[in-house]
Design a protein around this motif. Structure first.
Motif, mmCIF file in Angstrom:
data_model
loop_
_atom_site.group_PDB
_atom_site.id
_atom_site.type_symbol
_atom_site.label_atom_id
_atom_site.label_comp_id
_atom_site.label_asym_id
_atom_site.label_seq_id
_atom_site.Cartn_x
_atom_site.Cartn_y
_atom_site.Cartn_z
ATOM 1 N N UNK A 106 0.832 -1.209 0.000
ATOM 2 C CA UNK A 106 0.000 0.000 0.000
ATOM 3 C C UNK A 106 0.865 1.258 0.000
ATOM 4 N N UNK A 107 1.932 1.272 0.798
ATOM 5 C CA UNK A 107 2.781 2.467 0.818
ATOM 6 C C UNK A 107 3.432 2.685 -0.545
ATOM 7 N N UNK A 108 3.792 1.595 -1.212
ATOM 8 C CA UNK A 108 4.409 1.736 -2.529
ATOM 9 C C UNK A 108 3.432 2.366 -3.520
ATOM 10 N N UNK A 109 2.176 1.896 -3.503
ATOM 11 C CA UNK A 109 1.167 2.456 -4.404
ATOM 12 C C UNK A 109 0.921 3.926 -4.098
ATOM 13 N N UNK A 110 0.790 4.253 -2.823
ATOM 14 C CA UNK A 110 0.536 5.643 -2.442
ATOM 15 C C UNK A 110 1.736 6.534 -2.747
ATOM 16 N N UNK A 111 2.935 6.001 -2.568
ATOM 17 C CA UNK A 111 4.132 6.782 -2.875
ATOM 18 C C UNK A 111 4.182 7.120 -4.357
ATOM 19 N N UNK A 112 3.779 6.179 -5.205
ATOM 20 C CA UNK A 112 3.764 6.440 -6.645
ATOM 21 C C UNK A 112 2.786 7.555 -6.995
ATOM 22 N N UNK A 113 1.729 7.687 -6.191
ATOM 23 C CA UNK A 113 0.721 8.719 -6.436
ATOM 24 C C UNK A 113 1.084 10.068 -5.831
ATOM 25 N N UNK A 114 1.759 10.053 -4.690
ATOM 26 C CA UNK A 114 1.904 11.284 -3.906
ATOM 27 C C UNK A 114 3.324 11.794 -3.750
ATOM 28 N N UNK A 197 13.720 -1.448 -9.814
ATOM 29 C CA UNK A 197 12.473 -1.405 -10.582
ATOM 30 C C UNK A 197 11.354 -0.777 -9.765
ATOM 31 N N UNK A 198 11.310 -1.100 -8.474
ATOM 32 C CA UNK A 198 10.307 -0.519 -7.582
ATOM 33 C C UNK A 198 10.479 0.995 -7.496
ATOM 34 N N UNK A 199 11.701 1.429 -7.321
ATOM 35 C CA UNK A 199 11.970 2.869 -7.237
ATOM 36 C C UNK A 199 11.558 3.576 -8.518
ATOM 37 N N UNK A 200 11.840 2.956 -9.650
ATOM 38 C CA UNK A 200 11.489 3.565 -10.934
ATOM 39 C C UNK A 200 9.977 3.622 -11.130
ATOM 40 N N UNK A 201 9.260 2.593 -10.653
ATOM 41 C CA UNK A 201 7.798 2.598 -10.755
ATOM 42 C C UNK A 201 7.206 3.733 -9.918
ATOM 43 N N UNK A 202 7.786 3.971 -8.749
ATOM 44 C CA UNK A 202 7.332 5.077 -7.909
ATOM 45 C C UNK A 202 7.661 6.411 -8.576
ATOM 46 N N UNK A 203 8.860 6.514 -9.125
ATOM 47 C CA UNK A 203 9.291 7.760 -9.751
ATOM 48 C C UNK A 203 8.454 8.103 -10.977
ATOM 49 N N UNK A 204 8.007 7.083 -11.719
ATOM 50 C CA UNK A 204 7.209 7.332 -12.922
ATOM 51 C C UNK A 204 5.714 7.404 -12.630
ATOM 52 N N UNK A 205 5.335 7.234 -11.349
ATOM 53 C CA UNK A 205 3.939 7.389 -10.969
ATOM 54 C C UNK A 205 3.048 6.238 -11.384
ATOM 55 N N UNK A 206 3.542 5.000 -11.230
ATOM 56 C CA UNK A 206 2.781 3.795 -11.606
ATOM 57 C C UNK A 206 2.417 3.013 -10.344
ATOM 58 N N UNK A 208 0.122 0.694 -9.590
ATOM 59 C CA UNK A 208 -0.121 -0.742 -9.716
ATOM 60 C C UNK A 208 1.193 -1.507 -9.821
ATOM 61 N N UNK A 209 2.093 -1.000 -10.642
ATOM 62 C CA UNK A 209 3.396 -1.655 -10.803
ATOM 63 C C UNK A 209 4.211 -1.571 -9.516
ATOM 64 N N UNK A 210 4.146 -0.450 -8.833
ATOM 65 C CA UNK A 210 4.886 -0.301 -7.578
ATOM 66 C C UNK A 210 4.395 -1.305 -6.543
ATOM 67 N N UNK A 214 6.586 -4.412 -4.946
ATOM 68 C CA UNK A 214 6.794 -4.513 -3.504
ATOM 69 C C UNK A 214 6.347 -5.884 -3.003
ATOM 70 N N UNK A 215 5.209 -6.381 -3.501
ATOM 71 C CA UNK A 215 4.741 -7.707 -3.099
ATOM 72 C C UNK A 215 5.742 -8.776 -3.522
ATOM 73 N N UNK A 216 6.252 -8.645 -4.733
ATOM 74 C CA UNK A 216 7.247 -9.613 -5.216
ATOM 75 C C UNK A 216 8.514 -9.563 -4.364
ATOM 76 N N UNK A 217 8.921 -8.367 -4.000
ATOM 77 C CA UNK A 217 10.103 -8.212 -3.144
ATOM 78 C C UNK A 217 9.932 -8.972 -1.835
ATOM 79 N N UNK A 218 8.771 -8.852 -1.205
ATOM 80 C CA UNK A 218 8.565 -9.557 0.063
ATOM 81 C C UNK A 218 8.472 -11.061 -0.140
#
Length: 231
Positions: A106-114, A197-206, A208-210, A214-218
């Protein structure tokens, strides 16, 4: 008849009510021990013990020779509870990672948005630093921990940042075990590439991908811990 413990408990309640009803903010000073002693009709020893209990919970700050102040919320008290639960076998490491996976997707998704541009730059920089320092595991760990906190902060919900921070103590104990279980450079790079890849997904504002990354990482991290024999 009230016991000493009951008086302290009641005094703690009275002090926290005083903070709320007077809208005291972090850094604001509380009245003196004498004030609470006189108004609550308890000894200064009781008030002092109540202050110490509140300080242990990180609700107030105590400094020698200075008036107690309202504390800024942090993860200290929650972290101590979690670590105690793990060390006394009341909470398992896998239970912690299950909760972390739920929260941090959830934090990853919100970070990509905010996230701000500066936050995105920091998150990407920390992921890249993990790759740069791959031959120095302690440095990789510090970048990893800082990245997860940075993502939680970028989610713009301080509760998430507090919860993620509370897991840091346990993570510091399990991270080296998980890293050592990745015996090949390929396995190490898989973990680091996931962070990039996670950082880039957040940086590009994605979002769902973020969240997916993150789920895959865990999932990868849990498999590494299982391989290392962590239950």
């Amino acid at each position: 008849m009230q016991t000493g413990a009951t008086r302290v408990h009641d005094t703690i309640g009275a002090i926290t009510r005083h903070i709320r009803t007077n809208a005291l903010a972090p850094g604001d000073r509380l009245p003196s021990e004498a004030f609470f002693s006189d108004n609550l009709k308890v000894s200064r020893t009781v008030v002092r013990e109540a202050f110490r209990s509140l300080a242990a919970l990180r609700l107030i700050d105590l400094s020698a020779g200075r008036r107690a102040t309202v504390a800024r919320v942090d993860h200290g008290a929650m972290s101590a509870i979690i670590e105690h639960g793990v060390h006394t076998d009341q909470i398992s490491v896998h239970q912690i990672y299950d909760v972390r996976r739920t929260i941090e997707t959830r934090t990853a998704a919100l970070a990509a948005l905010h996230r701000t541009d500066a936050q995105a730059e920091r998150i990407v920089g920390l992921a890249q630093a993990m790759a740069r320092d791959i031959d120095t595991p302690p440095a990789v760990m510090e970048h990893d921990l800082a990245m997860h906190i940075a993502i939680a902060e970028a989610a713009r919900n301080p509760v998430f940042a507090m919860i993620v921070g509370a897991f840091e103590g346990v993570t510091r104990e399990t991270w080296p075990i998980g890293w050592r279980s990745r015996t090949s450079r390929k396995e190490q790079l898989v973990m680091i590439d996931l962070h990039i890849a996670l950082a880039e997904a957040i940086a590009t504002g994605d979002p769902a991908r973020a969240a997916e990354l993150m789920a895959e990482h865990f999932d990868v991290s849990v498999r590494a811990l299982i391989a290392a024999g962590i239950a």
